[in-house]
Design a protein around this motif. Structure first.
Motif, PDB file in Angstrom:
ATOM      1  N   ALA A 288       0.962  -1.202   0.061  1.00 56.58           N
ATOM      2  CA  ALA A 288      -0.028  -0.053  -0.119  1.00 56.58           C
ATOM      3  C   ALA A 288       0.835   1.160   0.054  1.00 56.58           C
ATOM      4  CB  ALA A 288      -0.996   0.089   1.345  1.00 56.58           C
ATOM      5  N   ARG A 289       1.593   1.377  -0.992  1.00 53.98           N
ATOM      6  CA  ARG A 289       2.745   2.406  -1.085  1.00 53.98           C
ATOM      7  C   ARG A 289       2.100   3.836  -1.083  1.00 53.98           C
ATOM      8  NH1 ARG A 289       7.712   1.248  -1.546  1.00 53.98           N
ATOM      9  NH2 ARG A 289       8.177   3.229  -2.847  1.00 53.98           N
ATOM     10  N   LYS A 290       1.039   3.984  -1.588  1.00 56.70           N
ATOM     11  CA  LYS A 290       0.592   5.588  -1.742  1.00 56.70           C
ATOM     12  C   LYS A 290       0.382   6.118  -0.269  1.00 56.70           C
ATOM     13  CE  LYS A 290      -1.535   5.688  -6.170  1.00 56.70           C
ATOM     14  NZ  LYS A 290      -2.922   5.719  -6.992  1.00 56.70           N
TER      15      LYS A 290
ATOM     16  N   LEU B 196       3.903   6.270   1.505  1.00 55.15           N
ATOM     17  CA  LEU B 196       4.705   7.276   0.887  1.00 55.15           C
ATOM     18  C   LEU B 196       4.121   8.512   1.902  1.00 55.15           C
ATOM     19  CD1 LEU B 196       5.545   6.385  -2.522  1.00 55.15           C
ATOM     20  CD2 LEU B 196       7.135   6.348  -0.763  1.00 55.15           C
ATOM     21  N   ALA B 197       2.980   8.699   1.639  1.00 53.66           N
ATOM     22  CA  ALA B 197       2.102  10.078   2.236  1.00 53.66           C
ATOM     23  C   ALA B 197       2.602  10.471   3.587  1.00 53.66           C
ATOM     24  CB  ALA B 197       0.596   9.960   1.955  1.00 53.66           C
ATOM     25  N   ILE B 198       2.454   9.200   4.393  1.00 54.72           N
ATOM     26  CA  ILE B 198       2.830   9.490   5.804  1.00 54.72           C
ATOM     27  C   ILE B 198       4.493   9.665   6.051  1.00 54.72           C
ATOM     28  CG2 ILE B 198       2.757   8.164   8.013  1.00 54.72           C
ATOM     29  CD1 ILE B 198       0.100   9.032   6.910  1.00 54.72           C
ATOM     30  N   MET B 199       5.256   8.946   5.244  1.00 62.30           N
ATOM     31  CA  MET B 199       6.653   9.374   5.233  1.00 62.30           C
ATOM     32  C   MET B 199       6.779  10.782   4.915  1.00 62.30           C
ATOM     33  SD  MET B 199       9.163   7.141   5.690  1.00 62.30           S
ATOM     34  CE  MET B 199      10.611   7.769   4.688  1.00 62.30           C
TER      35      MET B 199
ATOM     36  N   TYR C 126      -2.902  10.230   2.494  1.00 58.66           N
ATOM     37  CA  TYR C 126      -2.725  10.680   1.278  1.00 58.66           C
ATOM     38  C   TYR C 126      -1.957  12.019   1.176  1.00 58.66           C
ATOM     39  CZ  TYR C 126      -6.977  13.687   2.652  1.00 58.66           C
ATOM     40  OH  TYR C 126      -7.691  14.608   3.449  1.00 58.66           O
ATOM     41  N   ASN C 127      -1.880  12.673   0.231  1.00 57.93           N
ATOM     42  CA  ASN C 127      -1.038  13.956   0.165  1.00 57.93           C
ATOM     43  C   ASN C 127      -2.000  15.120   0.559  1.00 57.93           C
ATOM     44  OD1 ASN C 127       1.299  12.602  -0.953  1.00 57.93           O
ATOM     45  ND2 ASN C 127       0.622  12.917  -2.696  1.00 57.93           N
TER      46      ASN C 127
END
Length: 298
Positions: A49-51, A54-57, A293-294
């Motif tokens: 669940a990369r989206k 990456l949003a949390i990173m 999410y972003n």
């Protein structure tokens, strides 16, 4: 306004069979067994669940200024806590309410509004686990009307409905035909409580840009439009997990300004006050930010 890409659907993951299995499992064993299993599941979830990952990173790197290594670890903790809170809900669905405690130091603020004539609005966010607290606490003076996403998984919706009926709550799914608006107006006209999220916008014109956590983001003004229209106060409402079995409630009162300023200005001021309270909570509990999410503008 430029529409923001919605990377995350905002629904509880997993199949209907898996959700029913969780409910059965936690009716037999302690929810902490699920916590232990999560330790090994979360890395795979982050991988596929990369989206959301990456949003949390990006959230930890940009909004909190953490190093890459610390951001990666905090992202793991964030996903792990999110999994815990989902399991807490299914434990309650299974009838295990008694294993959780709620610390509510601001309860007098809630009681004063509850005992006053007229209704009020409770503005929540996707930080912590406000939904669970609604299942654990009960009052019979004023019905709580909760605005929810209409596309949630059917198993989750069925469990929500069942518990809500027992707790003097009515759930109002957001519908394409906008029929939920009439239910909302009816609830506030009848002096009831409206529970509405105050932190998610996807291309809505009814929003304003706010400074938030070292960046700029759009926030919906719907709750505050209603507050100004019906002249009812807003109670910012946050429920954070502070231990395996304890949640803490944080409340902040946002009254309608007693000024002759234009209504739109009053609405914007109330929205920014809510955002300020949200920022205080997120700075204290950064791992419990669950907007996958972003969220911020570039």
């Amino acid at each position: 306004m430029e529409k923001k890409e919605k990377d995350w659907e905002g629904v509880t993951g997993g199949s209907t069979f898996g959700q029913k299995a969780l409910k059965i499992l936690f009716s037999i064993v302690n929810v902490r067994v699920g916590y232990f299993i999560l330790i090994f599941i979360i890395p795979f979830y982050m991988l596929f669940a990369r989206k959301g990952y990456l949003a949390i990173m990006r959230y930890f790197r940009r909004q909190h200024g953490y190093s890459p290594i610390k951001s990666f670890w905090k992202t793991y903790v964030n996903h792990y806590m999110f999994g815990q809170m989902l399991m807490d809900r299914f434990a309650v669905y299974a009838g295990r309410k008694n294993i959780f405690k709620v610390d509510n130091p601001d309860n007098d603020m809630f009681l004063s509004l509850l005992n006053a004539p007229g209704g009020f609005i409770m503005a929540t966010s996707h930080v912590g686990n406000a939904e669970l607290c609604g299942y654990l606490l009960r009052q019979n003076k004023k019905r709580i009307n909760g605005l929810i996403f209409g596309g949630e998984a059917k198993e989750v919706q069925a469990n929500r409905m069942k518990i809500s009926e027992e707790n003097n709550m009515r759930l109002i799914p957001v519908s394409n035909d906008l029929s939920h608006i009439f239910v909302i107006n009816e609830a506030l006209s009848n002096g009831e409580i409206l529970n509405i999220p105050g932190d998610r916008v996807f291309g809505s014109e009814k929003s304003i840009e706010c400074d938030f956590l070292n960046g700029k983001a759009d926030f919906p003004i719907g709750a505050f439009v209603l507050a100004a229209q019906f002249r009812v106060p807003v109670l910012a409402y946050f429920v954070l997990k502070v231990s395996a079995s304890c949640y803490r409630v944080h409340l902040a009162l946002i009254p309608v300004p007693e000024t002759k300023a234009p209504k739109r200005e009053q609405i914007n001021d109330m929205t920014r006050t809510f955002v300020g309270e949200l920022e205080k909570v997120v700075r204290t509990y950064p791992e419990q930010w669950f907007n996958f999410y972003n969220f911020w503008k570039e």
